[in-house]
Design a protein around this motif. Structure first.
Motif, PDB file in Angstrom:
ATOM      1  N   PHE A   1       0.814  -1.213   0.000  1.00  0.00           N
ATOM      2  CA  PHE A   1       0.000   0.000   0.000  1.00  0.00           C
ATOM      3  C   PHE A   1       0.849   1.266   0.000  1.00  0.00           C
ATOM      4  O   PHE A   1       0.391   2.322  -0.439  1.00  0.00           O
ATOM      5  CB  PHE A   1      -0.948   0.007   1.211  1.00  0.00           C
ATOM      6  N   THR A   2       2.068   1.180   0.514  1.00  0.00           N
ATOM      7  CA  THR A   2       2.925   2.371   0.583  1.00  0.00           C
ATOM      8  C   THR A   2       4.135   2.304  -0.342  1.00  0.00           C
ATOM      9  O   THR A   2       4.772   3.320  -0.587  1.00  0.00           O
ATOM     10  CB  THR A   2       3.426   2.580   2.024  1.00  0.00           C
TER      11      THR A   2
ATOM     12  N   ILE B   1       6.246   2.521  -3.437  1.00  0.00           N
ATOM     13  CA  ILE B   1       6.223   3.090  -4.788  1.00  0.00           C
ATOM     14  C   ILE B   1       6.738   2.064  -5.797  1.00  0.00           C
ATOM     15  O   ILE B   1       6.206   1.924  -6.898  1.00  0.00           O
ATOM     16  CB  ILE B   1       7.064   4.375  -4.829  1.00  0.00           C
ATOM     17  N   ALA B   2       7.771   1.329  -5.411  1.00  0.00           N
ATOM     18  CA  ALA B   2       8.351   0.334  -6.313  1.00  0.00           C
ATOM     19  C   ALA B   2       7.360  -0.783  -6.615  1.00  0.00           C
ATOM     20  O   ALA B   2       7.229  -1.223  -7.763  1.00  0.00           O
ATOM     21  CB  ALA B   2       9.623  -0.242  -5.696  1.00  0.00           C
ATOM     22  N   MET B   3       6.658  -1.250  -5.614  1.00  0.00           N
ATOM     23  CA  MET B   3       5.691  -2.330  -5.810  1.00  0.00           C
ATOM     24  C   MET B   3       4.529  -1.865  -6.681  1.00  0.00           C
ATOM     25  O   MET B   3       4.031  -2.608  -7.533  1.00  0.00           O
ATOM     26  CB  MET B   3       5.190  -2.838  -4.462  1.00  0.00           C
ATOM     27  N   LYS B   4       4.113  -0.625  -6.481  1.00  0.00           N
ATOM     28  CA  LYS B   4       3.043  -0.075  -7.297  1.00  0.00           C
ATOM     29  C   LYS B   4       3.468  -0.006  -8.767  1.00  0.00           C
ATOM     30  O   LYS B   4       2.694  -0.338  -9.675  1.00  0.00           O
ATOM     31  CB  LYS B   4       2.654   1.316  -6.794  1.00  0.00           C
ATOM     32  N   ARG B   5       4.698   0.419  -9.006  1.00  0.00           N
ATOM     33  CA  ARG B   5       5.221   0.498 -10.364  1.00  0.00           C
ATOM     34  C   ARG B   5       5.277  -0.889 -11.006  1.00  0.00           C
ATOM     35  O   ARG B   5       4.855  -1.082 -12.152  1.00  0.00           O
ATOM     36  CB  ARG B   5       6.610   1.131 -10.330  1.00  0.00           C
ATOM     37  N   ASN B   6       5.771  -1.857 -10.271  1.00  0.00           N
ATOM     38  CA  ASN B   6       5.906  -3.206 -10.811  1.00  0.00           C
ATOM     39  C   ASN B   6       4.547  -3.851 -11.073  1.00  0.00           C
ATOM     40  O   ASN B   6       4.383  -4.592 -12.050  1.00  0.00           O
ATOM     41  CB  ASN B   6       6.745  -4.071  -9.870  1.00  0.00           C
ATOM     42  N   ARG B   7       3.574  -3.572 -10.201  1.00  0.00           N
ATOM     43  CA  ARG B   7       2.217  -4.092 -10.435  1.00  0.00           C
ATOM     44  C   ARG B   7       1.628  -3.484 -11.707  1.00  0.00           C
ATOM     45  O   ARG B   7       0.946  -4.163 -12.477  1.00  0.00           O
ATOM     46  CB  ARG B   7       1.309  -3.779  -9.239  1.00  0.00           C
ATOM     47  N   ALA B   8       1.896  -2.196 -11.932  1.00  0.00           N
ATOM     48  CA  ALA B   8       1.390  -1.524 -13.130  1.00  0.00           C
ATOM     49  C   ALA B   8       1.988  -2.147 -14.389  1.00  0.00           C
ATOM     50  O   ALA B   8       1.291  -2.332 -15.394  1.00  0.00           O
ATOM     51  CB  ALA B   8       1.700  -0.030 -13.073  1.00  0.00           C
ATOM     52  N   ILE B   9       3.279  -2.468 -14.337  1.00  0.00           N
ATOM     53  CA  ILE B   9       3.921  -3.099 -15.491  1.00  0.00           C
ATOM     54  C   ILE B   9       3.247  -4.435 -15.793  1.00  0.00           C
ATOM     55  O   ILE B   9       2.958  -4.749 -16.959  1.00  0.00           O
ATOM     56  CB  ILE B   9       5.429  -3.274 -15.214  1.00  0.00           C
ATOM     57  N   GLN B  10       2.970  -5.210 -14.755  1.00  0.00           N
ATOM     58  CA  GLN B  10       2.273  -6.486 -14.955  1.00  0.00           C
ATOM     59  C   GLN B  10       0.891  -6.267 -15.558  1.00  0.00           C
ATOM     60  O   GLN B  10       0.452  -7.014 -16.443  1.00  0.00           O
ATOM     61  CB  GLN B  10       2.152  -7.225 -13.625  1.00  0.00           C
TER      62      GLN B  10
END
Length: 378
Positions: free
Chosen positions: A330-331, A333-342
Motif C-alpha cells: 500500500f505504501t 512506490i516500487a511495488m506499485k510500479r511493478n504491479r502496473a507493469i504487470q
C-alpha cells in the motif's frame, strides 16, 4: 438539456421518426451541450467510468516517450513535433513530456506539442496537466482543423481514440443487410431494423464482410476521413494508434454474433447503449484492416501491428521494473510500479485486449526501432 431530451427531439423531427444508431451514438457522446465527452465530469480513473493504460501508471507514458524518441533519433529529426489526438485528461502527454525532459533535454527544448481534443472540458484538463512544461504547445478542437493548418515532422499518437467514433450497426438477415435505427416509444428508446444508410452501404460494398445470417457488425464510417486528415497533417514521420480492435477476419467472426459494442458506466461494463445516454462511454472495436488500408491510400505505410503486451515488452517496459525489498504493497512506490507493469502486459487484460499499429510516411530509417526487433523473443 438532458441527453435523452435532445435525442427524443431529433427522433421526433426526423421524417422516419427514427435515427440511425450512428447518429444516436454521436448525440450520446458528442452533443455540444450534453454529450458524454463534452460534459464537465470525470470519465477516466476511479472517479470516472473506465481506466486507460495511461491512467494505470506513468510508466506507460515513459515507455511511449522512449518509442517516439527512438523514431526521432533514428531519422535525425532535430525539431520534432508530437501530436496526440483525443488525449482526454492529458495524463499520457504529461508523462511522456516528463520522460523526454529527463532523457532527451536537447530534443525536449526543441519540441512542439499539438493536442487535438473535441471536448472543452478535456482541453482545460490537458492545459493544466502540462502547464509546467515550457515547450511549444498548440491545441485544436478537431483533426480537420489541425490538418488544414499544420504540416508536421514527428509522431502522431492516439490511445483509445478510434474506438469512440460513432458506428453504424448492421445485421445480416435472410433477405440481406439491414441497419439498426433508434426510435422513441412510451417505454423508452428502442431498436428497429430498417434500410441500410448510404455510408454503411458503401462500406459493405467495398469490404464484403462474410458473415452468416443473424450476425451483427459495427461499421466505423468516420475512419476513412480520419486517415485522410492524419495523412494530410503528417509530412514526414509516424502514426502510432493504440486501441481495442482486431483485423477484419477476426473482428467480423461468427463467434462475435452481437458485435463488439460495449458501454462503461461507473466501472461496470454492459452492452445496452440505451440505459444511460450521455452519462456513459460507448465504444466499439476498431477494424485495423480498414485503418491500415485507408492509411495506405493516403501514403501511410504499415510498419507494425501487434498486441500491446508485445509492443511494450519490445519497447523496454520490463527494464523499467524496480528491484526492492519493500513489504507493504500500500505504501511501496516500487511495488506499485511493478504491479502496473504487470497490468499493462497482462494477456488477459490490457496487454491482450489492445492492439498497436504503427504507420510511416516519407523515407525513414526503421532498423533501430526496438519494437521491430525480435531480439527479445530469442
Amino acid at each position: 438539456m438532458e441527453p435523452i431530451t435532445a435525442i427524443r427531439e431529433e427522433i421526433a423531427a426526423a421524417p422516419e421518426k427514427a435515427i440511425p444508431f450512428a447518429r444516436y451514438m454521436e448525440l450520446a457522446l458528442y452533443h455540444p451541450a450534453c454529450g458524454y465527452y463534452m460534459t464537465d465530469r470525470p470519465k477516466v480513473g476511479k472517479a470516472g467510468d473506465f481506466f486507460t493504460s495511461a491512467a494505470v501508471h506513468p510508466v506507460f507514458g515513459e515507455t511511449m516517450a522512449d518509442v517516439v524518441l527512438d523514431m526521432w533519433r533514428a531519422n535525425g529529426i532535430e525539431e520534432p513535433v508530437l501530436v496526440e489526438i483525443g488525449g482526454g485528461t492529458g495524463a499520457l502527454c504529461k508523462h511522456m513530456l516528463d520522460r523526454l525532459q529527463e532523457s532527451a533535454p536537447d530534443l525536449y527544448r526543441a519540441l512542439t506539442v499539438i493536442l487535438i481534443e473535441a471536448s472543452p472540458y478535456h482541453r482545460e484538463l490537458q492545459q493544466e496537466a502540462i502547464r509546467a512544461h515550457e515547450v511549444n504547445k498548440r491545441w485544436y478542437s478537431s483533426l480537420r482543423q489541425a490538418a488544414a493548418t499544420e504540416r508536421i515532422t514527428g509522431v502522431i499518437l492516439s490511445n483509445e481514440w478510434l474506438d469512440a467514433f460513432p458506428v453504424h450497426i448492421v445485421e445480416k438477415t435472410a433477405t440481406g443487410w439491414q441497419e439498426v435505427w433508434v426510435t422513441a416509444g412510451a417505454a423508452g428508446l428502442e431498436e428497429t431494423l430498417r434500410a441500410v444508410t448510404p455510408k454503411a452501404a458503401a462500406f459493405l460494398q467495398e469490404w464484403q464482410p462474410d458473415v452468416p445470417s443473424g450476425v451483427r457488425i459495427e461499421i466505423n464510417a468516420g475512419m476513412e476521413q480520419a486517415a485522410r486528415e492524419v495523412a494530410a497533417l503528417l509530412q514526414t514521420g509516424y502514426v502510432v494508434t493504440i486501441d481495442y480492435g482486431d483485423l477484419q477476419e477476426e473482428l467480423y467472426h461468427p463467434s462475435r454474433k452481437n458485435g463488439t459494442l460495449m458501454c462503461y458506466y461507473r466501472h461496470q461494463a454492459h452492452d445496452n447503449p440505451y440505459l444511460h445516454p450521455g452519462q456513459e462511454d460507448i465504444t466499439a472495436h476498431v477494424n485495423f484492416t480498414a485503418w491500415s488500408k485507408y492509411g495506405e491510400r493516403e501514403g501511410l505505410r504499415e510498419v507494425a501491428y501487434m498486441r500491446q503486451d508485445k509492443f511494450l515488452l519490445r519497447s523496454g517496459l520490463l527494464q523499467k521494473a524496480v528491484a526492492h525489498t519493500d513489504r507493504d504493497p500500500f505504501t511501496s512506490i516500487a511495488m506499485k510500479r511493478n504491479r502496473a507493469i504487470q497490468q499493462l502486459i497482462d494477456p488477459a487484460g490490457l496487454g491482450g485486449r489492445f492492439r498497436v499499429m504503427v504507420q510511416s510516411k516519407g523515407s525513414l530509417a526503421q532498423d533501430s526501432l526496438r519494437f521491430l526487433s525480435d531480439a527479445f523473443w530469442k
